[in-house]
Design a protein around this motif. Structure first.
Motif, PDB file in Angstrom:
ATOM      1  N   SER A  87      14.149  79.308  80.028  1.00  0.00           N
ATOM      2  CA  SER A  87      12.779  78.929  80.664  1.00  0.00           C
ATOM      3  C   SER A  87      11.771  79.939  80.098  1.00  0.00           C
ATOM      4  O   SER A  87      12.015  81.062  79.552  1.00  0.00           O
ATOM      5  N   GLY A  88      10.406  79.437  80.358  1.00  0.00           N
ATOM      6  CA  GLY A  88       9.418  80.551  80.127  1.00  0.00           C
ATOM      7  C   GLY A  88       9.371  81.579  80.860  1.00  0.00           C
ATOM      8  O   GLY A  88       9.302  82.754  80.272  1.00  0.00           O
ATOM      9  N   VAL A  89       9.743  81.605  81.921  1.00  0.00           N
ATOM     10  CA  VAL A  89       9.672  82.730  82.909  1.00  0.00           C
ATOM     11  C   VAL A  89      10.908  83.810  82.357  1.00  0.00           C
ATOM     12  O   VAL A  89      10.768  84.754  82.436  1.00  0.00           O
ATOM     13  N   ILE A  92       9.573  85.552  79.372  1.00  0.00           N
ATOM     14  CA  ILE A  92       8.457  86.585  79.948  1.00  0.00           C
ATOM     15  C   ILE A  92       9.250  87.766  80.632  1.00  0.00           C
ATOM     16  O   ILE A  92       8.938  88.904  80.261  1.00  0.00           O
ATOM     17  N   TYR A 113      -0.211  83.824  85.105  1.00  0.00           N
ATOM     18  CA  TYR A 113       0.573  82.657  85.741  1.00  0.00           C
ATOM     19  C   TYR A 113       1.534  83.460  86.897  1.00  0.00           C
ATOM     20  O   TYR A 113       2.249  84.317  86.698  1.00  0.00           O
ATOM     21  N   GLU A 156      -2.679  86.800  78.973  1.00  0.00           N
ATOM     22  CA  GLU A 156      -2.200  85.403  78.934  1.00  0.00           C
ATOM     23  C   GLU A 156      -3.589  84.800  78.361  1.00  0.00           C
ATOM     24  O   GLU A 156      -4.452  85.228  79.187  1.00  0.00           O
ATOM     25  N   SER A 160      -4.017  79.907  82.852  1.00  0.00           N
ATOM     26  CA  SER A 160      -3.680  78.516  82.927  1.00  0.00           C
ATOM     27  C   SER A 160      -4.330  78.065  84.022  1.00  0.00           C
ATOM     28  O   SER A 160      -4.054  76.650  84.433  1.00  0.00           O
ATOM     29  N   ASP A 185       1.301  85.627  76.597  1.00  0.00           N
ATOM     30  CA  ASP A 185       1.637  84.337  76.934  1.00  0.00           C
ATOM     31  C   ASP A 185       0.667  83.316  76.149  1.00  0.00           C
ATOM     32  O   ASP A 185      -0.438  83.128  76.736  1.00  0.00           O
ATOM     33  N   SER A 207       6.360  79.295  76.930  1.00  0.00           N
ATOM     34  CA  SER A 207       6.949  78.223  77.648  1.00  0.00           C
ATOM     35  C   SER A 207       7.116  77.045  76.760  1.00  0.00           C
ATOM     36  O   SER A 207       6.341  76.215  76.705  1.00  0.00           O
ATOM     37  N   THR A 209       8.834  74.810  77.505  1.00  0.00           N
ATOM     38  CA  THR A 209       8.743  73.520  78.413  1.00  0.00           C
ATOM     39  C   THR A 209       7.603  72.762  78.102  1.00  0.00           C
ATOM     40  O   THR A 209       7.629  71.552  78.452  1.00  0.00           O
ATOM     41  N   LYS A 210       6.562  73.451  77.807  1.00  0.00           N
ATOM     42  CA  LYS A 210       5.326  72.461  77.907  1.00  0.00           C
ATOM     43  C   LYS A 210       4.905  71.858  76.435  1.00  0.00           C
ATOM     44  O   LYS A 210       5.739  70.926  76.278  1.00  0.00           O
ATOM     45  N   MET A 219      13.600  72.539  79.905  1.00  0.00           N
ATOM     46  CA  MET A 219      13.053  73.797  80.270  1.00  0.00           C
ATOM     47  C   MET A 219      13.518  74.877  79.106  1.00  0.00           C
ATOM     48  O   MET A 219      14.658  74.696  78.665  1.00  0.00           O
ATOM     49  N   MET A 220      12.685  75.533  78.669  1.00  0.00           N
ATOM     50  CA  MET A 220      12.933  76.518  77.476  1.00  0.00           C
ATOM     51  C   MET A 220      11.864  77.513  77.366  1.00  0.00           C
ATOM     52  O   MET A 220      10.548  77.257  77.701  1.00  0.00           O
ATOM     53  N   SER A 338       3.797  72.000  85.876  1.00  0.00           N
ATOM     54  CA  SER A 338       4.004  72.056  84.640  1.00  0.00           C
ATOM     55  C   SER A 338       2.801  71.320  83.771  1.00  0.00           C
ATOM     56  O   SER A 338       1.907  70.674  84.452  1.00  0.00           O
ATOM     57  N   TRP A 339       2.722  71.162  82.762  1.00  0.00           N
ATOM     58  CA  TRP A 339       2.111  70.253  81.867  1.00  0.00           C
ATOM     59  C   TRP A 339       2.574  70.431  80.171  1.00  0.00           C
ATOM     60  O   TRP A 339       3.775  71.127  80.029  1.00  0.00           O
TER      61      TRP A 339
HETATM   62  C1  LIG Z   1       1.078  79.692  81.330  1.00  0.00           C
HETATM   63  C2  LIG Z   1       2.548  79.675  81.805  1.00  0.00           C
HETATM   64  N1  LIG Z   1       3.301  80.778  81.313  1.00  0.00           N
HETATM   65  C3  LIG Z   1       4.806  80.433  81.627  1.00  0.00           C
HETATM   66  C4  LIG Z   1       5.286  79.335  82.308  1.00  0.00           C
HETATM   67  C5  LIG Z   1       6.613  79.252  82.817  1.00  0.00           C
HETATM   68  O1  LIG Z   1       7.388  78.311  81.974  1.00  0.00           O
HETATM   69  P1  LIG Z   1       8.693  77.741  82.535  1.00  0.00           P
HETATM   70  O2  LIG Z   1       8.387  76.685  83.589  1.00  0.00           O
HETATM   71  O3  LIG Z   1       9.344  77.113  81.539  1.00  0.00           O
HETATM   72  O4  LIG Z   1       9.651  79.066  83.311  1.00  0.00           O
HETATM   73  C6  LIG Z   1       4.273  78.293  83.046  1.00  0.00           C
HETATM   74  C7  LIG Z   1       4.820  77.243  83.619  1.00  0.00           C
HETATM   75  O5  LIG Z   1       4.095  76.529  84.345  1.00  0.00           O
HETATM   76  C8  LIG Z   1       2.973  78.469  82.517  1.00  0.00           C
HETATM   77  O6  LIG Z   1       1.981  77.743  83.031  1.00  0.00           O
END
Ligand SMILES: Cc1ncc(COP(=O)(O)O)c(C=O)c1O
Length: 394
Positions: A87-89, A92, A113, A156, A160, A185, A207, A209-210, A219-220, A338-339
């Protein structure tokens, strides 16, 4: 495979398609594996230590993950490699753990975020790392915040929720002079709109995922870095046992191939809707990096090749209930986190609640939109009906 001189639009088509991975098929197929079998003990020994591009054990990847990682690296001139995360998290948190040690101090952008913030204030603190937040618009003033303990700066850009665009090259230039590591980010822009490593960032995080996946079904996360940091990043992500499924890697790579055309349409649709919103009597402000009144707009103009489809607006008057009426009356905007997918989304946001050193002014209820690939006229008509419902409720 893409060549060094190829432009981004070509690299995104060719990246990661080594013939030994595709075997003549256009898309590298899904290579599912846990156990890899060897013909002899000698061959097994020779495969150690595990490295990308050589089959060893499922957790170390197969061509499905390697091709995606290579295609992402190809989009960041100056980068050495990319590690994938579930996932993005996860990307990070692994990147931060990779660079920080007990006793270190991290400078973290205040507009970050919220789950990134939670990781720093929770687990990182527990491991003896201090996080200090800084104003996203600090620019080269970051120099005054550095102490002997500062090991890393996290950025970042744009944020966001509130979309402050940071002076990334300015901050990274100072960080480099002082031996401080930088992590960005880069999810909003992706390397297509902001090639971060070339701008001086040490770790460019997405992320996926977006926009990379682009279809709201995987998710990635990814971390792309330079030659200097690459070996240790590999070690960290292996030590943490990080792995993504080959099926998900396949879908992410398929998404990546169309990222350029999708981003263009997200940008055009987003700007059309944002410009329309500017004219509406119920709207106080539209916060879009391409608009001159967006904080840090001059950095966006200087550094970015375009905009994606995520921005916010502030409503005039009204409150929580009226904002809910607006959101719930929309037909074409899904209400969800998400987005970056092909569809439009809406989210009520309250950024003041999560900031500590640079609280935005409370101007009115705020809404974040992700503008998808629909016909923008339908989105505008939908929002017009929503704003009328808001006006009636406010
Ligand atoms: C700016 C930003 N960074 C990181 C993430 C985290 O990504 P993930 O949902 O894939 O863990 C998000 C998720 O909304 C995000 O908006």
């Amino acid at each position: 495979m893409s060549g060094d001189g190829d432009r981004p639009g070509t690299r995104i088509v060719a990246g990661g398609r080594r013939s030994e991975w595709t075997r003549g098929i256009v898309n590298p197929p899904v290579w599912r594996a846990s156990t890899i079998l060897f013909d002899s003990v000698a061959e097994m020994r020779a495969a150690y230590p595990p490295e990308d591009g050589r089959l060893y054990y499922g957790r170390n990847g197969t061509p499905s993950q390697w091709s995606l990682a290579e295609a992402l690296t190809d989009l960041e001139p100056g980068a050495k490699g990319t590690r994938l995360f579930p996932s993005g998290v996860a990307a990070i948190s692994a990147a931060l753990m990779n660079v920080l040690r007990p006793g270190d101090e991290l400078l973290m952008v205040d507009s970050v975020y919220a789950p990134t913030r939670k990781f720093c204030d929770g687990l990182l603190k527990q491991y003896g790392v201090t996080t200090r937040y800084y104003d996203p618009l600090v620019g080269e003033g970051i120099a005054d915040l550095l102490t002997d303990a500062t090991r890393a700066i996290f950025l970042e850009s744009p944020g966001s929720l509130t979309f402050e665009v940071q002076d990334v090259p300015g901050i990274c230039g100072i960080a480099r002079e002082r031996g401080v590591v930088t992590l960005l980010d880069n999810t909003w822009a992706t390397p297509l709109l902001f090639p971060a490593i070339a701008a001086g960032v040490d770790f460019s995080i997405l992320s996926c995922t977006k926009y990379v996946v682009g279809h709201s079904d995987v998710m990635m996360g990814s971390v792309t870095t330079t030659e200097e940091h690459w070996p240790y990043l590999c070690e960290t992500s292996r030590a943490l046992g990080q792995h993504v499924s080959p099926d998900d890697a396949f879908l992410a790579l398929r998404g990546l191939r169309t990222l350029g055309v999708r981003l263009k349409r997200h940008e055009e649709n987003g700007l059309e809707v944002a410009r329309w919103l500017l004219e509406q009597p119920q709207v106080g402000r539209v916060i879009h990096p391409a608009f001159p009144d967006c904080p840090g707009h001059e950095s966006w103009t200087r550094d970015f090749k375009g905009a994606s489809g995520l921005f916010s607006f502030v409503l005039k008057g009204g409150g929580e209930a009226a904002r809910a009426r607006l959101i719930e009356s929309l037909r074409h905007f899904g209400l969800g986190y998400s987005w970056g997918g092909y569809e439009s989304l809406v989210l009520p946001i309250d950024p003041q609640r999560v900031r500590s050193v640079s609280k935005p002014e409370e101007e009115g209820p705020m809404v974040r939109l992700h503008i998808g690939l629909e016909d923008p006229q339908d989105l505008v008509e939908d929002l017009a009906a929503g704003l009328a419902a808001y006006g009636a409720a406010a």
